[in-house]
Design an enzyme around this catalytic site. Sequence first.
Site, PDB file in Angstrom:
ATOM      1  N   SER A  86       0.677  -1.111  -0.049  1.00 30.48           N
ATOM      2  CA  SER A  86      -0.037  -0.075  -0.118  1.00 30.48           C
ATOM      3  C   SER A  86       0.894   1.292   0.027  1.00 30.48           C
ATOM      4  O   SER A  86       1.420   1.552   0.957  1.00 30.48           O
ATOM      5  CB  SER A  86      -0.925   0.098   1.384  1.00 30.48           C
ATOM      6  OG  SER A  86      -1.508   1.270   1.359  1.00 30.48           O
ATOM      7  N   TYR A 111      -4.158  -1.557   8.702  1.00 33.15           N
ATOM      8  CA  TYR A 111      -4.071  -1.989   7.285  1.00 33.15           C
ATOM      9  C   TYR A 111      -2.488  -1.681   6.720  1.00 33.15           C
ATOM     10  O   TYR A 111      -2.059  -2.561   6.442  1.00 33.15           O
ATOM     11  CB  TYR A 111      -4.890  -1.179   6.495  1.00 33.15           C
ATOM     12  CG  TYR A 111      -5.031  -1.632   5.066  1.00 33.15           C
ATOM     13  CD1 TYR A 111      -5.790  -2.493   4.325  1.00 33.15           C
ATOM     14  CD2 TYR A 111      -4.253  -0.654   4.226  1.00 33.15           C
ATOM     15  CE1 TYR A 111      -5.817  -2.807   3.161  1.00 33.15           C
ATOM     16  CE2 TYR A 111      -4.029  -0.971   2.801  1.00 33.15           C
ATOM     17  CZ  TYR A 111      -4.928  -2.133   2.370  1.00 33.15           C
ATOM     18  OH  TYR A 111      -4.815  -2.247   0.950  1.00 33.15           O
ATOM     19  N   ASN A 140      -3.519   4.663  -5.515  1.00 34.91           N
ATOM     20  CA  ASN A 140      -4.816   4.542  -5.621  1.00 34.91           C
ATOM     21  C   ASN A 140      -5.274   3.935  -6.859  1.00 34.91           C
ATOM     22  O   ASN A 140      -5.593   4.834  -7.899  1.00 34.91           O
ATOM     23  CB  ASN A 140      -5.759   5.803  -5.209  1.00 34.91           C
ATOM     24  CG  ASN A 140      -5.560   6.296  -3.687  1.00 34.91           C
ATOM     25  OD1 ASN A 140      -4.445   6.115  -3.275  1.00 34.91           O
ATOM     26  ND2 ASN A 140      -6.491   6.496  -3.034  1.00 34.91           N
ATOM     27  N   ILE A 155     -12.973   6.783  -7.409  1.00 28.64           N
ATOM     28  CA  ILE A 155     -13.590   6.783  -8.664  1.00 28.64           C
ATOM     29  C   ILE A 155     -14.820   5.858  -9.563  1.00 28.64           C
ATOM     30  O   ILE A 155     -15.420   6.584  -9.881  1.00 28.64           O
ATOM     31  CB  ILE A 155     -12.190   6.538  -9.855  1.00 28.64           C
ATOM     32  CG1 ILE A 155     -11.240   7.989  -9.386  1.00 28.64           C
ATOM     33  CG2 ILE A 155     -12.532   6.811 -11.275  1.00 28.64           C
ATOM     34  CD1 ILE A 155      -9.950   8.217 -10.338  1.00 28.64           C
ATOM     35  N   ARG A 236     -12.285  11.449   9.077  1.00 21.39           N
ATOM     36  CA  ARG A 236     -11.901  10.447   9.723  1.00 21.39           C
ATOM     37  C   ARG A 236     -10.204  10.605  10.142  1.00 21.39           C
ATOM     38  O   ARG A 236      -9.372  11.054   9.538  1.00 21.39           O
ATOM     39  CB  ARG A 236     -11.966   8.883   8.889  1.00 21.39           C
ATOM     40  CG  ARG A 236     -13.543   8.754   8.364  1.00 21.39           C
ATOM     41  CD  ARG A 236     -13.544   7.471   7.707  1.00 21.39           C
ATOM     42  NE  ARG A 236     -12.528   7.115   6.577  1.00 21.39           N
ATOM     43  CZ  ARG A 236     -12.378   5.961   5.942  1.00 21.39           C
ATOM     44  NH1 ARG A 236     -13.044   5.230   6.257  1.00 21.39           N
ATOM     45  NH2 ARG A 236     -11.393   6.100   5.236  1.00 21.39           N
TER      46      ARG A 236
END
Length: 297
Positions: A86, A111, A140, A155, A236
């Site tokens: 990631s 994560y 992303n 998207i 968040r």
Amino acid sequence: KERLSKSNLLDIQKRVRWIEGDFLNPEHVKAAVTGMDIIFHAIGTTVPQSSNESPVYDINSNVVPTLHLLEAAQKADIKKIIFFSSGGTIYGIPQIIPIPEEHPTMPICSYGIHKLMIEKYLSLYHKLHNLDFTVLRVSNPYGEKQRQTGKQGAISVFTYKALKGEPIEVWGDGSVVRDYLHISDVVRAAILSINSESDEKILNIGSGKGLSLNDVIKCIEDSTGLKLNVRYTAGRSCDVPVNILDISRVRKSLGWNPETDLTTGIKRTADYIRAHMDDDTIDSDLYTGDIKYCGRE
């Protein structure tokens, strides 16, 4: 979920062998890797927000099974493992922009921690057993065949909702900046990694450009000719304000560059969604609950 996954492979089903199993079952993993040369590790059971809700589950369902995978891989003489990590959560709050691979890794969600743990274990198995690997820290990704009703993929979800005339909820004010990359560019990077003999084992895979969610919404409106009904809600704690990857290393080591610009990518995504609005590739009944986006994939 099984049906969704298989529907995405219908056009190549005669050229692949489909093996079903439980990633948490070491015997299933062992059977799956036997006789293989390359492993693309793209399994993940959580997203950033859900990972913080149960870090124990996050580790038990991602890191522990990956260790079984690495054990099976080194015993099966696998040539290389290519792991999709990631680029959005590994680094945490960025100290510099764009973010290079040498940037400190301080994830602010479980994560990102489990992705980092897997990276470390890949490095360990390379040292102990000479098991080769490449880590792709993907930004992303978006594009055709991405789940339009899930909790990731802003998207694709926004485009789907625009075409359906449904409202979109955004965490925060839409100012968070992310690095969006079309899936075709991700696939090219993964393929180039197969035969790469570069000493660089960790590579950022992104566009190298940042766009806010508000920028993305405007691009979707311009590409589809539709006005999106956007509702903004509270932000968040698991999200960083900006994430743009430095991709100079992958350009040098793999000769890779992103080729699909955002406008083209969104148009391709919208065309695909329009063509499949009523088939099983998009099934909102399988994914319930509110869908909100802050920009993190």
